[in-house]
Write an enzyme that holds these catalytic residues in place. Sequence first.
Site, PDB file in Angstrom:
ATOM      1  N   GLU A  38     104.940  56.439 -35.299  1.00 39.11           N
ATOM      2  CA  GLU A  38     105.926  55.499 -34.773  1.00 39.11           C
ATOM      3  C   GLU A  38     107.003  55.181 -35.804  1.00 39.11           C
ATOM      4  O   GLU A  38     108.181  55.031 -35.466  1.00 39.11           O
ATOM      5  CB  GLU A  38     105.234  54.220 -34.301  1.00 39.11           C
ATOM      6  CG  GLU A  38     104.420  54.390 -33.032  1.00 39.11           C
ATOM      7  CD  GLU A  38     105.255  54.832 -31.847  1.00 39.11           C
ATOM      8  OE1 GLU A  38     106.470  54.542 -31.826  1.00 39.11           O
ATOM      9  OE2 GLU A  38     104.709  55.471 -30.939  1.00 39.11           O
ATOM     10  N   TYR A 121     108.619  46.362 -31.300  1.00 38.03           N
ATOM     11  CA  TYR A 121     108.357  47.620 -30.607  1.00 38.03           C
ATOM     12  C   TYR A 121     107.177  48.362 -31.248  1.00 38.03           C
ATOM     13  O   TYR A 121     106.275  48.826 -30.540  1.00 38.03           O
ATOM     14  CB  TYR A 121     109.583  48.545 -30.626  1.00 38.03           C
ATOM     15  CG  TYR A 121     109.152  49.956 -30.295  1.00 38.03           C
ATOM     16  CD1 TYR A 121     108.832  50.309 -28.989  1.00 38.03           C
ATOM     17  CD2 TYR A 121     108.953  50.905 -31.307  1.00 38.03           C
ATOM     18  CE1 TYR A 121     108.362  51.571 -28.685  1.00 38.03           C
ATOM     19  CE2 TYR A 121     108.480  52.168 -31.011  1.00 38.03           C
ATOM     20  CZ  TYR A 121     108.179  52.496 -29.694  1.00 38.03           C
ATOM     21  OH  TYR A 121     107.685  53.731 -29.406  1.00 38.03           O
ATOM     22  N   ASP A 139     111.039  51.006 -25.725  1.00 36.64           N
ATOM     23  CA  ASP A 139     111.943  51.706 -26.625  1.00 36.64           C
ATOM     24  C   ASP A 139     113.211  52.103 -25.869  1.00 36.64           C
ATOM     25  O   ASP A 139     113.400  51.747 -24.698  1.00 36.64           O
ATOM     26  CB  ASP A 139     111.251  52.924 -27.248  1.00 36.64           C
ATOM     27  CG  ASP A 139     111.219  54.129 -26.318  1.00 36.64           C
ATOM     28  OD1 ASP A 139     111.241  53.937 -25.078  1.00 36.64           O
ATOM     29  OD2 ASP A 139     111.160  55.258 -26.823  1.00 36.64           O
TER      30      ASP A 139
END
Length: 299
Positions: A38, A121, A139
């Site tokens: 990520e 996020y 996202d």
Amino acid sequence: MTRAPLVRDAVLAWFDVNARDLPWRAPDRTPWGVLVSEVMLQQTPVARVEPAWRAWMDRWPEPGDLACAGTDDVLRAWDRLGYPRRALRLQDCARVVVERHDGVVPATEAELLALPGVGGYTAAAVLAFAHGRRSVVLDTNVRRVLARVAAGVALPAPSQTVAEVRLAESFVPDDDALAARWAAASMELGALVCTARAPRCGDCPVADLCAWRSADHPPDAHAARRRTQPWAGTDRQVRGRVMALLREALGPVPDSAVDAVWPDVRQLERCVDGLVTDGLLARILGPGPDDPVTYRLPA
């Protein structure tokens, strides 16, 4: 019956057939591997991240491995992924995971948000993709899908809104496993089909449910507010060239070599000073006033 369940079912069925085989989705993935992916995927395409992620995980498979690594090695391994401060934050994150969580990536939103470099996020993505927990993963790709399918606009507003988060929440199933699957599927649809510049509406599993398509694809209402900056000539390009020089060097680099990287002296000085301030570059002063200055990656 609202459209949300119909949209979810169609997107999930599409995902079952079209999901990319990515290593951080594999059954043997670890929470640490998901967190690394990520961070790497922030503003960097999958094609560039995948080989870097594999090499990174081979070298530092656990947070404790990265926590003990040399900063110069970490920056070299980051290579050309861009925004190298992410590498420093990831190492800081690994150290905190070791110090506060015994080397185990935490599984609550509050604990994840307390980690260096982890925002809303990333915390939601790790909860969903690493721990299989329900969360609102929002996202750029998911925002675009929901803006078109549910709101009937070409692209979402430049800044995320409260109404947008509430809309996304209404699409997330209550079941943990299904919610995590929806997060991955809606993200994949935005990445592969419902793209920003050339959406493939003919291949979209929810084309018949899409409010934007029903409205005959109205243009982006926020186009004037979006800023785009070319890469050539920017500080990012200069910083990238300086970092590339230092990554490839076997030892300290004299200031004359750094000076040769970019013709605009003032811009180069500004960028080098910024790299030093960001902890990405170490400036070594000579023992005497006339001795040359050298630069190296931080130890």
